[in-house]
Motif scaffolding. Structure first.
Motif, short mmCIF file in Angstrom:
data_model
loop_
_atom_site.label_atom_id
_atom_site.label_comp_id
_atom_site.label_asym_id
_atom_site.label_seq_id
_atom_site.Cartn_x
_atom_site.Cartn_y
_atom_site.Cartn_z
N LEU A 1 0.84 -1.20 0.00
CA LEU A 1 0.00 0.00 0.00
C LEU A 1 0.87 1.24 0.00
CD1 LEU A 1 -3.04 -0.63 2.35
CD2 LEU A 1 -2.99 -0.31 -0.13
N LEU B 1 3.42 5.04 -9.80
CA LEU B 1 2.44 5.89 -10.48
C LEU B 1 2.85 6.10 -11.94
CD1 LEU B 1 1.58 8.60 -7.82
CD2 LEU B 1 0.14 6.75 -8.70
N ARG C 1 2.15 3.06 -13.99
CA ARG C 1 0.72 2.96 -14.24
C ARG C 1 0.28 3.93 -15.34
NH1 ARG C 1 -2.58 -0.20 -11.77
NH2 ARG C 1 -2.05 -0.75 -9.66
N LYS D 1 2.57 1.61 -3.40
CA LYS D 1 1.65 1.88 -4.48
C LYS D 1 1.57 3.36 -4.82
CE LYS D 1 -3.09 1.15 -4.95
NZ LYS D 1 -4.31 0.61 -4.33
N SER D 2 1.69 4.18 -3.77
CA SER D 2 1.55 5.61 -4.03
C SER D 2 2.89 6.28 -4.35
CB SER D 2 0.90 6.28 -2.83
OG SER D 2 1.58 5.88 -1.67
N SER D 3 3.94 5.46 -4.47
CA SER D 3 5.25 6.07 -4.78
C SER D 3 5.30 6.47 -6.26
CB SER D 3 6.37 5.06 -4.46
OG SER D 3 6.17 3.90 -5.23
N GLU D 4 6.22 7.41 -6.58
CA GLU D 4 6.24 8.00 -7.91
C GLU D 4 6.48 6.97 -9.00
OE1 GLU D 4 7.88 9.24 -5.38
OE2 GLU D 4 7.47 11.39 -5.17
#
Lengths: 360, 622
Positions: free
Chosen positions: A238, A247, A250, A241-244
């Motif tokens: 989790l 992202l 994605r 997941k929000s790391s650069e």
């Protein structure tokens, strides 16, 4: 004041700097972790100890100890004898249960190395006259193999489950984690009894292979211990997941599977390894507990749990055969302690954010 | 009859925590976890738990009973017609009394509620006079009609009593239970009336199909004790679904034995108090008895050593036996039970008698008995324990014979140059002693026959299921007799016996046993039974290992406690000796025995009758 250049090279030659940069090799994380581990004296000691135990139990057929199976009918267990007072004559005979090819080779080698020599009852014998030292060594083998196999299974399921849930998120995540919660709440012993009963198919004749209870046992233990692993990994993913870089992938249209393989798994590796070393002793304890209750390892194989069960039987108000309890308990406790210390050390070593030691 | 029973306390604290986690996660999933109601509910849980633990602790501190013994396992039922085990028998002996009972000193069947017994010359009719003074614990009289009704109940198919087939010697008994006659032809209900009649309130007449020498032994078994009809029928009306557990609850159960049930906590203890309405209450010394349930042999032993338990019957840790034998509180005696392995004769290659003979001959029984068990158990080569009961002597069984074992094995086509045998699995129920014996047996088979043997441990219930469904190769078993008669052993392995559990069927054997069961001439009867046992020992669907000894650890101060081959003890006769009596009884014993400390009351505890006799200056009874 002259305007300072944006690329202030301190008056050095750009080409030389470029060459230096090319020569520079960053220290890999694993190597740094390794050196950190070596500096942690307790963890390093635990590591060396575990390696010794592991090699000794792997090469158990090669050691000059008696067979853990050879019985000498005696009316009562024999107490330990100091090695230098040991007057027993070597009377080793090849007397094992179903050796695999590797072990059989080792036994052959052992015979050519020591002949009939074998150690005496340095740690005493049990009620059937079997040598306790040999039983502890062979028992550690069984316990270690069980722990490794079950942990590997729990690692596989736990990482896949936790990472997938975290990456998918939303409803999938919620349901997957609720399933984990429900499984968590099931009583462990009932789960094991049910699973063992499920795999226990009757045979029509003796030629049919027995259900390998060991394999069932690994799978059942692994199936119970992946739950915590899944939670830990999910938490880690989790955060990732929000790391650069995730992202960015994605945004460029990478699939969940691709991200899992290329970004997530390498990054949760350290957490998984640390948690692995902490799962090992728990599995070992669970194995001992189940064998103690008679559900785990089946005689005539021997494990820490069975040995301790025998030992507990020897404690009573009338006469205590202390060696039957003390030595297996000490052996098991030392291995568990070493695993915990190593796990602790690994956690410190693998933590990149931890303060660097003040070395140039 | 089953001997050992094992189980686990599976619900641990950790499991409790997990359960709480489940509830909590459900609460969270419902999205209302923060509501004050949930918070209040969860804070109540620990408070309730503490209160419960406290109440248990308080109720445990009730004063110690006059006598405490360990039952080893929770009794499955207090209904004599349904119960079928050693722990049940111990309690039922205290609560009920039948026409006959056993003398604890020698195990002989002696009259209890039968004041007078007449046997007709042809041995087919028994006439009993029931004691006039016998009362139920609610004040009702025990009448002949009570016994008639109880015989009918025991035989009725809906009771499903495991003892019913033993009473098929009564005329009409088999027809009542099975609806078929001895030839297997269906008979209409009531076509053959049950041969039990009551000419008047005190007289009971029982007619038999054929002379049955062991009939009085059957009446002395606890399974034929009567139960109170009115209270049972009342319970059936009030609780149609669970009357069978309700009517044996303390406060409701009406019984006729020397003691009544005053309280019971499952898996913990039963408190029995003296029944003041018992016809012979004057001779009962103990006022209260506690029956505790401790499954772990070592724990029970430690409690015995601490004086918390006065009598321990069951497994004594073998590693202690040699030391305990020296004390005067442990005196193992021959016991009518055999420890043996059942062989699944339906599973090739075990269907070959030569294979079974090889297995039989390669068991090192002497080492198991002398080096491991050590309490005087004898290697068994016959099904009948100790090779004899009464006038019966077993045919000599074959002894261990390693060369013979190998020969038989090779004759069956196995061995070094033969077919592969596969893996043989020994099934046993959880107990360290069973495991050690299985290891020793497996070791012998591995060493002498080269077999691969695996051990499989199962908890009691699945072990019994697996055995009953023939899902095993070789299975640990034992048989303790219900009454001292050879037929009780040999009838186990007849083709239609539900206790057979080996798949072995032999018509010749069945015929011999059936014929012997109804033979008045004891000499001829023994002859037939010997032939039957010889067949069994030739075909070997079972591998006998050792004959049991009784393993009573009992406070040396206790008197009225006998040693008999059934280990059938009756609390009615127990009393505590005072110091003088203890000294006197110890003077008679073997000088080599070490006197152990007694935890019983120093001043003794005697029955009202004995107290009067002692005051009169007479000697104590017995």
């Amino acid at each position: 004041m002259a305007e300072q250049s944006r690329w202030d090279l301190g008056g050095r030659d750009v080409d030389a700097l470029y060459l230096e940069a090319q020569r520079f090799r960053g220290e890999p994380l694993s190597a740094r972790a390794w050196s950190k581990l070596r500096k942690n004296r307790a963890a390093w000691f635990a590591w060396v100890f575990l390696c010794t135990i592991g090699i000794a139990s792997l090469l158990a057929p090669l050691l000059p100890i008696p067979s853990p199976k050879t019985m000498h009918p005696v009316t009562r267990p024999a107490p330990p004898v100091w090695p230098w007072l040991d007057k027993t004559k070597g009377e080793f005979r090849v007397d094992y249960w179903n050796l695999n090819a590797f072990d059989a080779r080792l036994v052959e080698l052992r015979k050519s190395m020591y002949g009939k020599f074998q150690t005496g009852p340095w740690l005493g014998t049990d009620a059937q006259g079997r040598d306790l030292l040999a039983r502890i060594v062979w028992g550690s083998r069984k316990s270690i193999v069980t722990a490794l196999a079950a942990t590997a299974i729990s690692l596989g399921i736990g990482v896949a489950w936790g990472a997938w849930a975290a990456l998918k998120g939303g409803r999938t995540d919620r349901w997957m984690m609720r399933i984990v919660d429900v499984l968590y709440s099931l009583p462990f012993v009932f789960l094991v009894i049910t699973a063992l009963a499920l795999f226990d198919a009757p045979r029509a004749n003796l030629g049919e292979a027995l259900v390998n209870r060991d394999v069932v046992f690994f799978v059942v233990l692994g199936a119970v211990f992946w739950l915590t692993m899944a939670r830990v990994i999910r938490g880690q993913v989790l955060a990732l997941k929000s790391s650069e870089f995730v992202l960015a992938s994605r945004a460029m249209g990478a699939s969940t599977g691709w991200i899992l393989r290329h970004h997530v798994l390498p990054n949760v590796f350290s957490v998984a390894v640390v948690y692995l070393t902490l799962t090992l002793p728990s599995v070992m304890l669970a194995e001992a507990f189940l064998s103690f209750l008679g559900l785990g390892v089946q005689a005539p194989a021997v494990s820490f749990g069975l040995l301790v069960a025998d030992g507990v039987d020897a404690i009573n108000a009338l006469r205590v055969h202390w060696w039957l309890f003390t030595f297996p308990a000490v052996a098991m406790a030392t291995v568990l302690l070493a695993l915990f210390v190593l796990g602790d050390g690994l956690r410190d070593a693998l933590d990149v954010r931890a303060k660097e030691p003040t070395t140039p | 009859m089953r001997t050992e029973r094992q189980g686990l306390n599976s619900l641990s604290q950790a499991d409790l925590c997990r359960f709480t986690t489940l509830i909590a996660s459900l609460a969270m999933a419902s999205g209302r976890w923060a509501s004050p109601l949930w918070v209040a509910a969860f804070s109540l849980v620990p408070i309730a738990l503490v209160g419960w633990a406290w109440s248990v602790a308080l109720s445990r501190s009730a004063p110690r009973a006059d006598f405490v013994f360990n039952s080893g396992a929770e009794v499955s039922s207090l209904d004599p017609a349904v119960a079928n085990g050693i722990p049940e028998g111990r309690v039922i002996r205290a609560l009920y009394e039948g026409l006959y009972t056993r003398d604890p000193m020698n195990g002989a069947a002696v009259p209890a509620l039968a004041a007078n017994t007449q046997r007709s010359n042809d041995g087919l009719t028994y006439t009993f006079k029931v004691r006039k003074e016998a009362l139920w614990s609610n004040g009702d009289h025990v009448t002949a009609e009570d016994f008639r009704w109880n015989f009918e109940r025991l035989l009725a198919p809906e009771t499903a009593s495991p003892f019913a087939s033993e009473l098929w010697c009564i005329r009409g008994g088999r027809e009542l239970t099975t609806g078929r006659d001895a030839q297997g032809e269906p008979v209409a209900a009531g076509a053959v009336p049950l041969g039990v009649t009551t000419p008047d309130a005190e007289t009971l007449v029982v007619e038999l199909v054929a002379p049955t020498p062991h009939f009085l032994e059957l009446l002395a078994s606890y399974q034929t004790s009567p139960v109170h009809r009115a209270s049972l029928e009342n319970a059936r009306r009030r609780w149609p679904d669970d009357w069978s557990t309700r009517w044996t609850k303390p406060g409701y159960l009406v019984c006729n034995g020397p003691f009544v049930l005053t309280s019971r906590r499952l898996d913990d203890r039963m408190r029995l108090s003296k029944n003041e309405r018992y016809w012979d209450a004057d001779r009962v010394a103990l006022r209260t008895i506690d029956v505790v349930v401790i499954e772990d042999a070592t724990t029970a032993f430690n409690l015995y050593r601490a004086g918390e338990i006065d009598w321990l019957d069951g497994t004594i840790p073998p590693s202690l036996v040699d030391q305990l034998l020296a004390g005067d509180d442990f005196d193992p005696q021959p016991y009518l039970g055999t420890y043996f392995y059942r062989v699944n004769t339906t599973k090739p290659p075990l269907d070959d008698p030569r294979v079974r003979r090889a297995l039989y001959a390669a068991i090192n029984r002497v080492a198991i008995c002398d080096k491991f068990l050590k309490a005087g158990q004898k290697p068994a080569y016959t099904l009948v324990p100790w090779g004899r009961i009464g006038t019966y002597n077993s045919p000599p069984g074959k002894k261990e014979d390693l060369d013979g074992a190998r020969r038989e094995f090779e004759a069956a086509g196995f061995g070094p140059n033969g077919k592969p045998f596969g893996t043989l699995q020994i099934l046993y129920s959880s107990s360290d002693q069973n495991r050690a014996i299985a290891e020793m047996v497996a070791d012998g088979w591995h060493e002498y026959l080269g077999l691969d043997v695996a051990l499989e441990n199962q908890e009691w219930k699945s072990y019994i299921d697996r055995q009953a469904n023939l899902q095993y190769d070789v299975s640990r078993s034992s048989w303790i007799c219900d009454y001292p008669d050879v037929t009780n052993f040999l009838a186990v392995f007849t083709s239609d016996s539900e206790n057979n559990r080996t798949g072995w069927k032999n018509p010749e054997y069945d015929a011999l046993v059936e014929q012997a069961r109804h033979l008045g001439d004891l000499g001829q009867r023994d002859q037939l039974l010997r032939q039957a046992e010889a067949i069994l020992l030739d075909q070997l669907p079972i591998l006998p290992i050792y004959s049991y000894v009784s393993q009573n650890m009992v406070d040396p101060r206790l008197a009225g406690f006998g040693s008999n081959a059934l280990n059938d003890q009756n609390p009615k006769f127990w009393y505590w000796m005072d110091d003088a009596d203890l000294e006197r009884s110890r003077r008679k014993m073997n000088a080599r025995e070490r006197k152990v400390l007694s935890h019983g009351p120093k001043e003794g505890l005697y029955s009202p009758r004995a107290q009067i006799e002692r005051k009169a200056g007479g000697r104590t009874r017995r």
